[in-house]
Design an enzyme around this catalytic site. Structure first.
Site, PDB file in Angstrom:
ATOM      1  N   ASP A  66       0.866  -1.266  -0.082  1.00 48.33           N
ATOM      2  CA  ASP A  66       0.012  -0.008   0.303  1.00 48.33           C
ATOM      3  C   ASP A  66       1.021   1.406  -0.122  1.00 48.33           C
ATOM      4  OD1 ASP A  66      -2.436  -1.636   0.142  1.00 48.33           O
ATOM      5  OD2 ASP A  66      -2.428  -1.625   2.526  1.00 48.33           O
ATOM      6  N   CYS A  67       2.436   1.401   0.771  1.00 54.05           N
ATOM      7  CA  CYS A  67       3.308   2.607   0.664  1.00 54.05           C
ATOM      8  C   CYS A  67       3.867   2.674  -0.214  1.00 54.05           C
ATOM      9  CB  CYS A  67       3.551   2.080   2.077  1.00 54.05           C
ATOM     10  SG  CYS A  67       4.063   1.135   2.889  1.00 54.05           S
ATOM     11  N   TYR A  68       4.123   1.181  -1.409  1.00 55.06           N
ATOM     12  CA  TYR A  68       5.395   1.666  -1.678  1.00 55.06           C
ATOM     13  C   TYR A  68       4.295   0.350  -2.863  1.00 55.06           C
ATOM     14  CZ  TYR A  68       8.884   2.988   1.388  1.00 55.06           C
ATOM     15  OH  TYR A  68       9.797   3.484   2.096  1.00 55.06           O
TER      16      TYR A  68
END
Lengths: 136, 404
Positions: free
Chosen positions: B139-141
């Site tokens: 989700d963040c990368y």
């Protein structure tokens, strides 16, 4: 008798656009293997080829080439050292069978005595930084 | 007579330090005597330039847009795989890494034309290299693939970090078998056809401080044409070996782990290297300054090639089978003469380490110190010496139960 020879052919500018190699196949029944080719516009063309076939046909083909104005030379290999790559470690000195690579006891550098070199190529792969190369 | 590093640094800063190389100090001490030489000389510089396989570099690549977690994914620099088991954009490239599709020794002897050491050399030369990385997306990368050129200017950190360099002594390699063998000690011809060795002898850093009395963790050094530091003892650091009266080890002994900013290094001193039939690696230049704190330290630096001995080892059988047998000991003066005698036979010798370049390193370091550009550091901790009880462990086979 069949033979195979590696030769260097130099084409003057006027012959660069002529199908010379085609004639070698068609008229003299020779096989050819191009090892290196370079053509500079308005200058000469250089072709390094291995020709194989019957000796009689080969000899006639060489006469044809010379007659057409192509300069024919036997191929002599050259081994050269990339001076900016060589670290003078000395790994090559026991590979060379003719003592063309020797440690200079004064400078501790490896001297490459080109006049002794027989271009056998035994130093090429053992050189850890690959500073030796065959030049055709 | 004793001096401190602080006193020597004061002289260096004023441009008054007396600096000589580990080669030059031999004659000076012979002419003037150890006591006077120790009084006059402030620093002795050493050097070595040879293939050192446990070398590598770590990089922080910067973050792509959108962000990508290369950590846990794959990363290749010019097709050479790097280690990605760190955070999102830190990778480590080892000198012996090679492209996945390199045929290795499938057709023996393999060529090994290009590997991690070559990538490091190209980066240090200022060239662009191709980074190809893949990942699984979070989700963040979210990004899963990147293909881009990078160079040393475009990335954040680039740090050379070699876990074992500057081996204090090493084997002399020969081949007793009846076929040519291809080793990390070079091509060895059958029936004692040649012998190879790989140290700078009297110029080599740890031969000039054999009991690690000045070189320690935090020692500032010449590394790859720039400056670096001793980070730790190197892996396989083994101070407990047989030594001469002067403490000089007669077997492979101490090693250094070194670290330094790759961005200020030079390709002349970090050279991608290939051993036919073995693999690729990197030739590394290292120079260590030795502060002459006492007569004892000076005396150590006067060590000569004829006082340094190395073991002759058969690489066709004893070495691969991990048998400790040696075929004798030979000193470096004989090795450098180009011929040694082994089992009654004259055997021509070849070096894998460049003495000419080692001399050059010791002279560069000398110039830096003389000009006041390079100050010495006080180690923050010593390297373990013979008293440490360190031993060099083999790896026994301990089978484990396999679960299907």
């Amino acid at each position: 008798m069949n033979i195979a020879r590696k030769i260097v052919l130099r084409f003057p500018p006027r012959l660069v656009d002529q199908p010379i190699i085609y004639r070698l196949v068609k008229d003299y029944d020779l096989q050819f293997n191009i090892l290196k080719a370079s053509i500079t516009p308005n200058e000469e063309g250089i072709l390094v080829v291995e020709l194989s076939g019957k000796k009689k046909d080969y000899d006639e083909a060489i006469r044809f080439l010379a007659g057409a104005g192509v300069e024919v030379q036997a191929l002599i290999k050259d081994v050269a050292r990339l001076e900016d790559r060589c670290t003078h470690c000395g790994a090559c000195v026991t590979m060379c069978p003719v003592g063309a690579l020797v440690v200079n006891t004064q400078t501790r550098q490896v001297d490459f005595l080109e006049s002794k070199c027989i271009a056998c190529g035994l130093c090429i792969k053992p050189c850890p930084v690959r500073a030796m190369e065959v030049r055709l | 007579m004793t001096k401190t590093i602080a006193e020597i640094n004061e002289k260096i800063a004023k441009g008054q330090a007396v600096v000589v190389t580990a080669e030059e100090v031999i004659d000076i001490a012979k002419k003037k005597g150890v006591a006077r030489a120790a009084q006059e000389i402030d620093v002795v510089t050493t050097g070595t330039f040879g293939p050192m396989c446990s070398s590598g570099a770590y990089f922080n690549l910067g973050h792509a847009k959108p962000r990508m977690k290369i950590g846990g994914g794959t990363a290749y620099l010019n097709n050479v795989p790097a280690y990605t088991g760190f955070a999102a954009v830190d990778i480590f490239l080892g000198a012996t890494a090679m492209p996945d599709d390199d045929p290795r020794n499938k057709i023996h002897p393999g060529d090994f034309p290009y590997g991690g050491g070559h990538v490091i050399e190209e980066l240090v030369a200022g060239k662009d290299v191709r980074l190809v990385a893949t990942s699984y997306g979070t989700d963040c990368y979210p990004r899963r693939k990147v293909e881009t050129l990078i160079n040393l200017k475009s990335i954040n950190e680039a740090v050379l970090f070699n876990v074992r360099n500057a081996y204090q002594n090493y084997n002399i390699a020969v081949n007793l078998s009846d076929r040519t063998i291809y080793t990390y000690m070079g091509v060895l011809k059958p029936h004692l056809g040649n012998a190879t060795y790989s140290t700078a002898g009297q110029l080599s850093p740890l031969f000039n401080d054999p009991l690690y009395k000045t070189i320690g963790i935090g020692t500032k050094i010449f590394l790859g044409g720039g400056t670096g530091y001793v980070a730790w003892q190197g892996t396989q650091h083994n101070p407990n070996v047989v030594r001469t009266d002067k403490g000089v080890p007669k077997r492979g002994a101490g090693t250094l782990a070194v670290i330094g900013d790759l961005k200020q290094m030079k390709p002349r001193w970090l050279v991608g290297t290939s051993f036919i039939g073995y693999g690729c690696t990197m030739t590394v230049g290292i120079g260590v300054p030795i502060p002459i704190l006492s007569e004892e330290i000076l005396m150590y630096t006067t060590v000569k090639d004829e006082e340094i001995f190395a073991p002759i080892v058969d690489y066709s059988d004893a070495y691969p089978q991990r048998r400790p047998d040696i075929l004798g000991e030979i000193d470096y003066a004989q090795l450098k003469s180009g011929k040694i005698k082994v089992q009654g036979k004259d055997v021509p010798t070849a070096s894998l380490s460049s003495y000419a370049r080692a001399v050059e390193i010791s002279n560069i370091l000398k110039d830096w110190i003389k000009k006041g550009e390079f100050l010495l550091t006080q180690p923050v901790a010593p390297l373990p010496g013979p008293e440490s009880g360190i031993t060099f462990k083999p790896m026994p086979d301990r089978p484990f139960e396999k679960i299907d």
